[in-house]
Design a protein around this motif. Structure first.
Motif, PDB file in Angstrom:
ATOM      1  N   VAL A 108     -27.801  17.576  55.030  1.00  0.00           N
ATOM      2  CA  VAL A 108     -27.247  16.623  53.644  1.00  0.00           C
ATOM      3  C   VAL A 108     -26.688  15.326  54.237  1.00  0.00           C
ATOM      4  O   VAL A 108     -25.869  15.504  54.984  1.00  0.00           O
ATOM      5  CB  VAL A 108     -26.179  17.382  52.616  1.00  0.00           C
ATOM      6  CG1 VAL A 108     -25.649  16.613  51.521  1.00  0.00           C
ATOM      7  CG2 VAL A 108     -26.742  18.870  52.238  1.00  0.00           C
ATOM      8  N   ALA A 109     -27.334  14.380  53.519  1.00  0.00           N
ATOM      9  CA  ALA A 109     -26.962  12.705  53.889  1.00  0.00           C
ATOM     10  C   ALA A 109     -25.429  12.744  54.145  1.00  0.00           C
ATOM     11  O   ALA A 109     -24.760  13.304  53.485  1.00  0.00           O
ATOM     12  CB  ALA A 109     -27.683  11.946  53.133  1.00  0.00           C
ATOM     13  N   LYS A 112     -22.250  12.707  51.441  1.00  0.00           N
ATOM     14  CA  LYS A 112     -22.951  13.306  50.133  1.00  0.00           C
ATOM     15  C   LYS A 112     -22.444  14.672  49.796  1.00  0.00           C
ATOM     16  O   LYS A 112     -22.335  15.472  50.953  1.00  0.00           O
ATOM     17  CB  LYS A 112     -24.367  13.247  50.024  1.00  0.00           C
ATOM     18  CG  LYS A 112     -25.185  11.770  50.088  1.00  0.00           C
ATOM     19  CD  LYS A 112     -24.553  10.919  48.911  1.00  0.00           C
ATOM     20  CE  LYS A 112     -25.256   9.397  48.998  1.00  0.00           C
ATOM     21  NZ  LYS A 112     -24.773   8.657  47.843  1.00  0.00           N
ATOM     22  N   HIS A 117     -29.144  15.733  48.051  1.00  0.00           N
ATOM     23  CA  HIS A 117     -29.438  14.803  48.796  1.00  0.00           C
ATOM     24  C   HIS A 117     -29.754  15.220  50.469  1.00  0.00           C
ATOM     25  O   HIS A 117     -29.441  14.591  51.300  1.00  0.00           O
ATOM     26  CB  HIS A 117     -28.017  13.973  48.949  1.00  0.00           C
ATOM     27  CG  HIS A 117     -27.320  13.584  47.693  1.00  0.00           C
ATOM     28  ND1 HIS A 117     -28.022  12.185  47.454  1.00  0.00           N
ATOM     29  CD2 HIS A 117     -26.471  13.674  46.833  1.00  0.00           C
ATOM     30  CE1 HIS A 117     -27.356  11.837  46.080  1.00  0.00           C
ATOM     31  NE2 HIS A 117     -26.480  12.727  45.854  1.00  0.00           N
TER      32      HIS A 117
END
Length: 201
Positions: A108-109, A112, A117
């Motif tokens: 997950v970025a 975020k 994401h």
């Protein structure tokens, strides 16, 4: 006498051969087949129908049957579709001491807080990974996020060994993880991971 003894040796050898029965060759013992650890991961069979179609008893039996050992680890499908109903039944927010397996498909970025994401590649994040039931998955709806914490010794070692920033080669690897199934990144995921086994092809 020495000469006579040497002379009799060929005769004695021939008599010995004639009196011996032929011994069949004993086949070499076949070594035990040792499965590669990666081949020993068993994906639980998902019951026919969706969780809502199962009786409460069947649901509880299914959820309790899996997840307690490496050999019976939950799949991502189990986490997404069966565990929520189970936790709802018990009015619980999490299910500790569970094994989950899947393929590392991304992360997950940074900054975020939702599985929406998810980035399906290796990258610059050390704090989480995303796993799925297939190494080719690219739909975040079929994935869960796994928190990589450093709050305890075991968790720190898992983070150091699994994160895709330090180990981009882990992308696509099959893992078995031990931790708590609970809300994470907007859906059920895995936190407090203190043990992991990774299989890289």
């Amino acid at each position: 006498m020495k000469t006579a003894h040497l002379f009799l040796l060929p005769l004695l050898f021939m008599l010995a051969l004639a009196s011996c029965e032929k011994v069949e060759e004993v086949p070499e013992e076949t070594p035990p087949i040792i499965d590669a650890k990666g081949d020993s991961i068993v994906v639980p069979v998902v019951p026919i129908g969706d969780p809502d179609s199962l009786t409460t008893e069947d649901l509880l039996d299914y959820v309790d049957e899996y997840g307690s050992t490496e050999e019976s680890a939950y799949s991502v499908h189990d986490i997404l579709h069966f565990l929520p109903k189970y936790l709802e039944y018990y009015d619980a927010s999490g299910y500790p001491d569970r094994y989950v397996h899947g393929f590392i498909v991304g992360f997950v970025a940074k900054n975020k807080n939702s599985i929406a994401h998810a980035v399906f590649s290796s990258g610059d994040v050390e704090t989480n990974i995303v796993i799925a039931d297939s190494p080719d998955e690219i739909d975040y709806n079929n994935c869960i996020a796994v928190q990589l914490s450093t709050s305890s010794k075991g968790q720190k070692e898992v983070r150091e060994g699994l994160n895709l920033f330090a180990h981009p080669e882990n992308l696509g690897a099959h893992v078995i993880l031990h931790g708590t199934v609970t809300k994470y990144m907007g859906t059920l995921g895995l936190k407090s991971v203190n043990d992991a086994v990774i299989y890289i092809e």
